[in-house]
Design an enzyme around this catalytic site. Structure first.
Site, short mmCIF file in Angstrom:
data_model
loop_
_atom_site.label_atom_id
_atom_site.label_comp_id
_atom_site.label_asym_id
_atom_site.label_seq_id
_atom_site.Cartn_x
_atom_site.Cartn_y
_atom_site.Cartn_z
CD GLU A 244 -4.92 16.38 -14.82
OE1 GLU A 244 -3.79 15.86 -14.81
OE2 GLU A 244 -5.77 16.16 -15.69
CG ASN B 14 -3.07 15.93 -20.12
OD1 ASN B 14 -3.84 15.22 -20.76
ND2 ASN B 14 -2.24 15.43 -19.23
CE LYS C 251 4.85 17.31 -14.04
NZ LYS C 251 4.74 16.11 -14.82
CG HIS D 132 -0.12 14.96 -22.98
ND1 HIS D 132 0.57 16.14 -23.21
CD2 HIS D 132 0.78 14.12 -22.39
CE1 HIS D 132 1.81 16.01 -22.76
NE2 HIS D 132 1.97 14.80 -22.27
CG HIS E 240 -1.94 10.21 -23.63
ND1 HIS E 240 -2.44 10.57 -22.41
CD2 HIS E 240 -0.59 10.30 -23.51
CE1 HIS E 240 -1.45 10.86 -21.57
NE2 HIS E 240 -0.32 10.71 -22.23
NE ARG F 143 -4.03 -2.02 2.04
CZ ARG F 143 -3.91 -3.01 2.92
NH1 ARG F 143 -2.99 -2.94 3.86
NH2 ARG F 143 -4.73 -4.03 2.87
CG HIS G 120 5.03 10.73 -23.97
ND1 HIS G 120 3.68 10.49 -23.87
CD2 HIS G 120 5.25 11.88 -23.27
CE1 HIS G 120 3.11 11.44 -23.14
NE2 HIS G 120 4.05 12.29 -22.76
CE LYS H 44 -1.46 13.79 -14.01
NZ LYS H 44 -1.94 14.27 -15.33
CD GLU I 205 5.98 15.78 -22.14
OE1 GLU I 205 5.30 16.82 -22.10
OE2 GLU I 205 5.51 14.64 -21.95
NE ARG J 295 0.00 16.94 -12.40
CZ ARG J 295 0.76 16.15 -11.67
NH1 ARG J 295 0.60 16.13 -10.36
NH2 ARG J 295 1.67 15.38 -12.23
#
Ligand SMILES: NC(=O)c1ccc[n+]([C@@H]2O[C@H](COP(=O)([O-])OP(=O)(O)OC[C@H]3O[C@@H](n4cnc5c(N)ncnc54)[C@H](O)[C@@H]3O)[C@@H](O)[C@H]2O)c1
Ligand SMILES: O=C(O)C(=O)C[C@@H](O)[C@H](O)[C@H](O)COP(=O)(O)O
Ligand SMILES: [Zn+2]
Length: 366
Positions: free
Chosen positions: A238, A246, A228, A249, A253, A123, A266, A144, A186, A242
């Site tokens: 987010e 993206n 960032k 993206h 993506h 956990r 990417h 993330k 990026e 935030r």
């Protein structure tokens, strides 16, 4: 060595950036309270391992740590539930306990994968990022962590902040040119969303960045990390702001998923996505010159801005339905307002997006 900070209250952490600092990982781990009594796990990939694994392992061992290592195949396909389970098996067999840490030595793939292991092993255990790609100035900051589902990127994940980021820019010297460009996508994204001067700086210094000129590269990475870190500090999970990280993206993506997580890097996919977002901006009534400006910046960094002819528009449209920003059936896009400024636009008409994707296929590089 320079230190930036991600300010997140009790989850705040430093980003150490410098040249020749990899050997400090043992000492810094001690400083950050990582127990020498518990086994530590280094996760890396098979292209990074021959260069840097022994050095990192030795730096930890010489400070009294016992270390277990797991090397995954390089590339996006390692961000999978299967590889995740294999790393978990190594962690369990290596008897990691709740005081152990998981060290990610590599690019964004290793960072996201190892981070998800750290977030979920017993956990949640301590996580340390040791980025070795330019792209990872983005992925190592912000917490993330995720693996992909065949249908959608980063679909299975968590928010789990590292205890520290150790960024030795000397490791970047062994990066292949295509990976250099991918990472710079990026970097310029950070300028495009929040810092006009930085976006133009990236274009003006493109040749030096591509050639990995140390002072130029370090400035670019520090500025990218700082932008960032600032966004993450203001909106860790987010809730709103935030989402601007993206930019490009939603389309990007989808391109990665349609390409089977390997055909496009990417940064390449999000470069095409950022060109698409600038085109969308024009369609939604924003400044028409944004597209040419954006494409010029991306092309200066040797990045693609069009979709190959064999990619089917409907496949991209289908893959986009899984974007995490979509909620209550509404298409949400990060739309450029100017170079260095974006807005989060909800209810973007699907037809406008389809037209953008069609044009990304038809467009001749300008
Ligand atoms: N978590 C986040 O906030 C975040 C942000 C951006 C991107 N990402 C994710 O990051 C991933 C992309 O990261 P990436 O571009 O670093 O990919 P990557 O980790 O696959 O690394 C790129 C390639 O370079 C190799 N490599 C890494 N370091 C090297 C070095 N120093 N020398 C030689 N080769 C080296 C790797 O083996 C790989 O082949 C994507 O999965 C993306 O979704 C996550
Ligand atoms: O940190 C963020 O937030 C980002 O959006 C950074 C992106 O560059 C990164 O690719 C991120 O993994 C995308 O997140 P997702 O939530 O869209 O999967
Ligand atoms: Zn990204």
């Amino acid at each position: 060595m320079r230190t930036l900070r991600v300010e997140l209250g009790e989850r705040s952490y430093p980003i150490y950036i410098g040249s020749g600092i990899l050997d400090s990982i043992g000492e810094l781990s001690r400083k950050h309270g990582i127990s020498v009594k518990s086994p530590q796990l280094i996760v890396t990939d098979d292209k990074v391992a021959p260069h840097y694994l022994a050095q990192v392992e030795q730096a930890l061992v010489s400070e009294g740590y016992s270390v277990v290592t797991h090397t995954v195949p390089s590339g996006e396909s390692s961000k999978s539930l299967q590889v995740y389970e294999e790393v978990m098996t190594t962690a369990i067999r290596g008897k990691l306990d709740r005081s152990s840490a998981v060290f990610a030595l590599g690019g964004g793939v290793v960072g996201d994968l190892a981070g998800f292991v750290a977030a979920t092993y017993m956990r949640g255990v301590t996580f340390v990022q040791i980025p070795t790609t330019i792209l990872a100035h983005d992925s190592s900051v912000g917490g993330k962590v995720a693996v992909n589902h065949p249908l959608a990127k980063n679909m299975i994940g968590a928010f789990h902040q590292p205890a520290m980021v150790l960024y030795d820019v000397d490791t970047l010297k062994s990066l292949p040119p295509r990976e250099v460009s991918s990472g710079l996508a990026e970097m310029v994204k950070h300028g495009l969303i929040l810092d006009r001067d930085f976006a133009y700086w990236c274009r003006e210094h493109a040749e030096e960045l591509l050639a990995l000129v140390p002072e130029t590269l370090i400035y670019g990475l520090e500025r990218g990390c700082a932008i960032k870190a600032d966004v993450v500090s203001k909106d860790e999970r987010e809730g709103g702001l935030r989402a601007i990280l993206n930019l490009g993206h939603t389309i990007g993506h989808a391109i990665e998923a349609v390409g089977g997580y390997g055909r496009f890097l990417h940064g390449e996919a999000i470069a095409i996505g950022m060109a698409g977002s600038a085109k969308l901006a024009g369609m939604l009534g924003r400044d028409q010159s944004l597209y040419a400006e954006t494409v010029g910046m991306l092309q200066a960094l040797n990045l693609p801005v069009t979709l190959p002819a064999d990619i089917k528009v409907e496949d991209i449209m289908d893959a986009m339905q899984h974007d995490k920003k979509f909620a209550e059936g509404r298409m949400v896009f990060i739309v450029p307002e100017a170079i260095g400024s974006v807005s989060i636009v909800k209810d973007v008409p699907v037809d406008a997006v389809r037209t953008v994707v069609e044009q990304l296929k038809g467009e001749v590089n300008t």
